[in-house]
Scaffold this active site. Structure first.
Site, PDB file in Angstrom:
ATOM      1  N   LYS A 147      22.380 -19.130   9.580  1.00 49.24           N
ATOM      2  CA  LYS A 147      21.358 -18.173  10.002  1.00 49.24           C
ATOM      3  C   LYS A 147      20.311 -18.886  10.862  1.00 49.24           C
ATOM      4  O   LYS A 147      20.565 -19.109  12.038  1.00 49.24           O
ATOM      5  CB  LYS A 147      20.710 -17.518   8.783  1.00 49.24           C
ATOM      6  CG  LYS A 147      21.580 -16.437   8.133  1.00 49.24           C
ATOM      7  CD  LYS A 147      22.595 -16.987   7.203  1.00 49.24           C
ATOM      8  CE  LYS A 147      23.301 -15.904   6.417  1.00 49.24           C
ATOM      9  NZ  LYS A 147      24.356 -16.493   5.559  1.00 49.24           N
ATOM     10  N   TYR A 192      35.435 -40.916   7.478  1.00 52.34           N
ATOM     11  CA  TYR A 192      35.544 -40.209   6.196  1.00 52.34           C
ATOM     12  C   TYR A 192      34.290 -40.445   5.354  1.00 52.34           C
ATOM     13  O   TYR A 192      33.830 -39.556   4.648  1.00 52.34           O
ATOM     14  CB  TYR A 192      36.787 -40.709   5.453  1.00 52.34           C
ATOM     15  CG  TYR A 192      37.137 -39.881   4.239  1.00 52.34           C
ATOM     16  CD1 TYR A 192      37.957 -38.756   4.353  1.00 52.34           C
ATOM     17  CD2 TYR A 192      36.642 -40.217   2.976  1.00 52.34           C
ATOM     18  CE1 TYR A 192      38.277 -37.994   3.244  1.00 52.34           C
ATOM     19  CE2 TYR A 192      36.962 -39.452   1.863  1.00 52.34           C
ATOM     20  CZ  TYR A 192      37.771 -38.344   1.994  1.00 52.34           C
ATOM     21  OH  TYR A 192      38.089 -37.589   0.900  1.00 52.34           O
TER      22      TYR A 192
END
Ligand code: F0G
Length: 471
Positions: free
Chosen positions: A270, A74
């Site tokens: 991208k 975490y």
């Protein structure tokens, strides 16, 4: 090496995703049911998907392998440090917050930068203006939701498909400075440099222009955010077109470019090639207070700051994708693929924006001059292209732009474009040939294509869910 006429893909594709062939009749029903809005089509009904290059491409073998190394702790995971180290190494930015995608970063940094300007400089909330060469839709949306007026200061040739120019993504420096003076620098919470400039057709911004923008920003003590989705393509264009950098590597140009911003916000879907992921990073201690406030907001909106919006495996994959996306042969191939598509379309009489990095932008205004802007020629073209070839593309014009928030009047876009976005390492030259052939077919029927009008228009972000019918 001999210069060959054809440049084959510099990679092997070893995963096969089957696609269905559909009939014209099937597609006519599908687009009608989708309210003449390709966003609402099922991907099963699409043969070649050019809606976006965002998260829809292939990933590299190294990226795939890296996912298995994920440390899912975490807090303070090994995978987080791997990612933060890649950012330091590639961009020279010291502090990293992973986000689930680009807009995850935007929703954090925008309110924090506004609050800082209010506290430090006495910004007036009813006078806020933010500047960019051109804001991407979500960056604009987050700016407006937070009360800013957006001002895109692009050059006069940017949207003129009749003009070729090396850096059509550049800021108009005079308009930028004059705009800042007009509203008062205290009322400008940030400037966004979008590289490459998506909305102008994937057009690059020169290093010289980035420098000039940063000089003005420093003069008025305004932070610059580099909107970094297509950072590697931009570096490639700089290498090819800006003489001083012709002998520099993509890595060197990237590192140099990021000296001329303070904050990096990235949609990693991208150039970094991940299916999902984003980044919010800070160059140094100049904006340490913003970084710490962003970490706090991140806990609230994305997740604990050392994983933000991402699992450990996804951070590992991104750490590799940032490097792999900068491969010289890869970039050269990709940009050549776009040039091939654009020159093929132009050879059949379809006018396009000068080839950019990630897409061909067809000038629908010129192809369908009988359809007025308020009947969305590029959207009508998108529907016809789908009917003809099962190709899904996206309108970048008045339909996307929307209405003036104050008067409710439809705004007129500087150009009516249809974006054919090419996913990374997904489509081959045969696909490009098929697209060109489909346009030949569309052209034959062009004068009969009808404009569109709303049957359902949402109040905000209508582009994605609106429904239309033929006039
Ligand atoms: N900035 C730019 C320049 C973008 O192109 C995008 C997304 C974003 C920010 C937002 O990032 O999608 O990861 O939340 N562009 C995609 C497109 C959606 O199709 O051009 P995101």
């Amino acid at each position: 090496m001999h210069k060959f006429k054809h440049l084959p893909e510099p990679f092997r594709i070893r995963v096969i995703e089957p696609v269905k062939r559909t009939t014209r009749e099937h597609r006519e029903t599908a687009i009608l049911n989708a309210g003449m809005n390709p966003f609402l089509l099922d991907s099963e009904d699409v043969f070649i998907d050019l809606l976006t290059d965002s998260g829809t491409g292939a990933i590299t073998q190294n990226m795939q392998a890296a996912m298995f190394r994920g440390d899912e702790a975490y807090s303070g995971s090994r995978s987080y440090y791997k990612l933060a180290d890649a950012v330091k190494n590639i961009f020279g930015y010291q502090y990293t917050i992973p986000t689930h995608q680009g807009r995850g970063a935007e929703q954090i940094y925008i309110p924090v930068l506004i609050r800082k300007r209010e506290k430090d400089k006495g910004l007036k909330k009813d006078k806020m203006v933010v500047f960019s060469n051109y804001f991407f839709d979500t960056t604009q949306g987050h700016s407006q939701v937070n009360g800013c007026t957006v001002n895109n200061v692009y050059t006069k040739e940017a949207f003129d498909t009749g003009i070729n120019s090396d850096f059509k993504g550049n800021f108009d420096i005079e308009k930028l400075e004059q705009g800042i003076k007009d509203v008062g620098p205290e009322n400008v919470p940030y400037i966004v440099s979008t590289i490459t400039c998506n909305s102008a057709g994937g057009q690059p911004v020169s290093l010289n222009n980035l420098k000039e923008v940063y000089k003005i920003a420093q003069k008025y003590d305004i932070p610059v955010v580099m909107d970094s989705a297509r950072f590697a393509e931009n570096a490639y264009f700089i290498q090819q077109r800006e003489k001083e950098y012709k002998d520099w590597t993509i890595e060197q140009i990237t590192f140099e470019s990021y000296k001329y911003a303070d904050i990096l916000a990235m949609s990693a879907k991208k150039d970094a090639m991940v299916p999902m992921g984003g980044l919010l990073c800070f160059k140094n201690d100049d904006y340490f207070d913003v970084y710490t406030d962003c970490r706090t907001l991140c806990v609230l909106q994305e997740g604990f700051p050392t994983y933000g919006g991402l699992e450990g495996g996804a951070m590992e994959r991104l750490a590799v994708g940032l490097y792999d996306g900068m491969n010289q042969d890869w970039l050269s191939y990709r940009i050549t693929q776009i040039e091939y598509l654009v020159s093929g379309l132009e050879s059949v009489g379809v006018v396009c924006q000068q080839a950019g990095g990630h897409a061909a932008f067809v000038d629908a205004g010129k192809l369908l001059p009988h359809i007025p802007a308020e009947q969305f020629p590029a959207q009508a073209l998108a529907c016809e292209l789908y009917k003809v070839g099962g190709i899904r593309a996206v309108e970048i014009g008045s339909f996307l732009l929307g209405r003036d928030p104050k008067t409710g009047k439809q705004l007129k876009s500087p150009a009516e474009l249809l974006r054919l976005t090419i996913s990374r390492a997904t489509y081959t030259q045969t696909h490009m040939d098929f697209i060109i052939e489909a346009f030949e077919e569309v052209k034959k029927n062009a004068s009969k294509i009808r404009g569109l009008t709303f049957t359902y228009e949402p109040a905000v972000l209508r582009h994605f869910t609106a429904k239309l019918k033929e006039v």
